[in-house]
Write a protein that holds these residues in place. Structure first.
Motif, short mmCIF file in Angstrom:
data_model
loop_
_atom_site.label_atom_id
_atom_site.label_comp_id
_atom_site.label_asym_id
_atom_site.label_seq_id
_atom_site.Cartn_x
_atom_site.Cartn_y
_atom_site.Cartn_z
N ALA A 1 -16.97 3.05 -19.43
CA ALA A 1 -15.63 3.42 -18.98
C ALA A 1 -14.64 3.00 -20.06
CB ALA A 1 -15.31 2.72 -17.66
N LYS A 2 -13.99 3.95 -20.67
CA LYS A 2 -13.09 3.68 -21.79
C LYS A 2 -11.62 3.72 -21.39
CE LYS A 2 -15.74 3.06 -25.37
NZ LYS A 2 -15.70 1.80 -26.07
N GLN A 3 -11.34 3.84 -20.09
CA GLN A 3 -9.96 3.83 -19.64
C GLN A 3 -9.79 2.82 -18.53
OE1 GLN A 3 -7.03 7.32 -19.36
NE2 GLN A 3 -7.94 7.29 -17.32
N GLY A 4 -8.66 2.13 -18.57
CA GLY A 4 -8.30 1.21 -17.50
C GLY A 4 -7.03 1.71 -16.83
N CYS A 5 -6.88 1.36 -15.57
CA CYS A 5 -5.66 1.72 -14.85
C CYS A 5 -5.31 0.59 -13.89
CB CYS A 5 -5.85 3.03 -14.08
SG CYS A 5 -4.37 3.56 -13.20
N LEU A 6 -4.07 0.14 -13.98
CA LEU A 6 -3.55 -0.87 -13.07
C LEU A 6 -2.46 -0.22 -12.23
CD1 LEU A 6 -3.22 -3.62 -15.78
CD2 LEU A 6 -4.83 -3.69 -13.87
N MET A 7 -2.59 -0.33 -10.92
CA MET A 7 -1.54 0.13 -10.01
C MET A 7 -0.95 -1.12 -9.38
SD MET A 7 -3.07 3.55 -8.25
CE MET A 7 -3.64 4.91 -9.26
N VAL A 8 0.33 -1.36 -9.66
CA VAL A 8 0.98 -2.61 -9.29
C VAL A 8 2.12 -2.34 -8.31
CG1 VAL A 8 2.12 -4.68 -10.14
CG2 VAL A 8 0.44 -3.52 -11.59
N GLY A 9 2.02 -2.94 -7.12
CA GLY A 9 3.11 -2.88 -6.15
C GLY A 9 3.96 -4.12 -6.30
N ASN A 10 5.27 -3.93 -6.27
CA ASN A 10 6.20 -5.05 -6.44
C ASN A 10 6.98 -5.26 -5.15
OD1 ASN A 10 8.94 -6.24 -7.13
ND2 ASN A 10 7.78 -6.63 -8.98
N PHE A 11 6.74 -6.39 -4.53
CA PHE A 11 7.32 -6.69 -3.22
C PHE A 11 8.83 -6.90 -3.29
CE2 PHE A 11 8.35 -9.61 0.30
CZ PHE A 11 7.94 -8.81 1.35
N ASP A 12 9.32 -7.59 -4.29
CA ASP A 12 10.75 -7.91 -4.36
C ASP A 12 11.62 -6.71 -4.69
OD1 ASP A 12 10.30 -10.50 -3.62
OD2 ASP A 12 10.53 -11.35 -5.62
N THR A 13 11.12 -5.81 -5.54
CA THR A 13 11.93 -4.65 -5.94
C THR A 13 11.57 -3.38 -5.16
OG1 THR A 13 10.40 -4.08 -7.72
CG2 THR A 13 12.24 -5.55 -8.28
N PHE A 14 10.57 -3.45 -4.32
CA PHE A 14 10.13 -2.31 -3.49
C PHE A 14 9.83 -1.07 -4.33
CE2 PHE A 14 12.78 -4.94 -0.71
CZ PHE A 14 11.83 -5.26 0.25
N ASN A 15 9.14 -1.29 -5.44
CA ASN A 15 8.69 -0.16 -6.24
C ASN A 15 7.26 -0.42 -6.70
OD1 ASN A 15 8.81 -1.95 -8.39
ND2 ASN A 15 10.38 -0.85 -9.51
N SER A 16 6.73 0.50 -7.46
CA SER A 16 5.39 0.33 -7.99
C SER A 16 5.33 0.91 -9.39
CB SER A 16 4.36 1.02 -7.08
OG SER A 16 4.62 2.41 -7.01
N ASN A 17 4.35 0.43 -10.15
CA ASN A 17 4.14 0.90 -11.52
C ASN A 17 2.67 1.23 -11.69
OD1 ASN A 17 6.28 -1.54 -11.77
ND2 ASN A 17 6.83 0.14 -13.11
N ILE A 18 2.43 2.11 -12.62
CA ILE A 18 1.05 2.42 -13.01
C ILE A 18 0.95 2.20 -14.52
CG2 ILE A 18 1.56 4.88 -13.19
CD1 ILE A 18 -1.37 5.34 -12.29
N PHE A 19 -0.12 1.54 -14.92
CA PHE A 19 -0.37 1.27 -16.34
C PHE A 19 -1.76 1.82 -16.66
CE2 PHE A 19 2.27 -2.16 -14.68
CZ PHE A 19 3.35 -2.13 -15.55
N PHE B 1 0.84 -1.20 0.00
CA PHE B 1 0.00 0.00 0.00
C PHE B 1 0.87 1.25 0.00
CE2 PHE B 1 -2.12 3.47 2.21
CZ PHE B 1 -3.18 3.67 1.35
N ASN B 2 1.90 1.26 0.82
CA ASN B 2 2.78 2.43 0.86
C ASN B 2 3.48 2.68 -0.47
OD1 ASN B 2 2.20 3.29 3.48
ND2 ASN B 2 3.69 1.89 4.37
N LEU B 3 3.80 1.61 -1.19
CA LEU B 3 4.40 1.77 -2.51
C LEU B 3 3.42 2.40 -3.51
CD1 LEU B 3 6.27 -1.65 -2.88
CD2 LEU B 3 7.32 0.60 -2.55
N LEU B 4 2.13 2.09 -3.36
CA LEU B 4 1.12 2.58 -4.31
C LEU B 4 0.58 3.96 -3.96
CD1 LEU B 4 -0.89 -0.71 -4.90
CD2 LEU B 4 0.70 0.40 -6.46
N LYS B 5 0.75 4.41 -2.73
CA LYS B 5 0.17 5.69 -2.30
C LYS B 5 0.55 6.85 -3.21
CE LYS B 5 1.30 6.27 2.02
NZ LYS B 5 1.39 6.59 3.45
#
Length: 146
Positions: free
Chosen positions: A94-112, A9-13
């Protein structure tokens, strides 16, 4: 919240400020026509576009190199299904999608962020049809070409 959940959660905030408006959380959706159902994490507005938002966690980084990631493609199919169910159930598009992905091993996050376009809808319909009818039809999906 403790442990891995708190970390993710903290990675995605950092990405939550992209959200303009939250319309609903944990929305149960059903598409009677396509015979599928699911629960989206959120329906929001991002950049003034109605958006299906899904939170994910992943042990390994997800490739952002186009369609090379099967995992990313499957997540996009899930969001596309939610979009079709929202339209079927409530008449809202809804014509847009958004994925918020937290990565435990690399301690980062991505947004798609991505457009839910005709191509994604076609791919979802191929997979959905194969699931309900003929598994061989799955071979027509991009998923098996990745």
């Amino acid at each position: 919240m403790t442990g891995q959940g708190k970390l993710l959660f903290n990675l995605l905030k950092q990405h939550l400020d992209l959200i303009d408006v939250v319309y609903g959380l944990e929305i149960a959706l059903y598409n009677k026509e396509l015979k599928n159902a699911g629960r989206t994490d959120a329906i929001v507005s991002i950049g003034n576009k109605l958006t299906i938002l899904d939170f994910k966690n992943s042990r390994k980084p997800i490739s952002t190199d186009g369609w090379k990631s099967k995992k990313l493609f499957l997540y996009m199919m899930q969001v596309t299904g939610y979009s079709l169910a929202l339209k079927n159930q409530y008449g809202v598009d809804a014509k847009q999608g958004c994925l918020m992905v937290g990565n435990f091993d690399t301690f980062n996050s991505n947004i798609f962020k991505f457009e839910i376009n005709d191509f994604l809808i076609e791919q979802f319909l191929i997979i959905n049809h194969a699931f309900h009818n003929n598994k061989e039809g799955l071979k027509k999906s991009l998923y098996f070409k990745l």
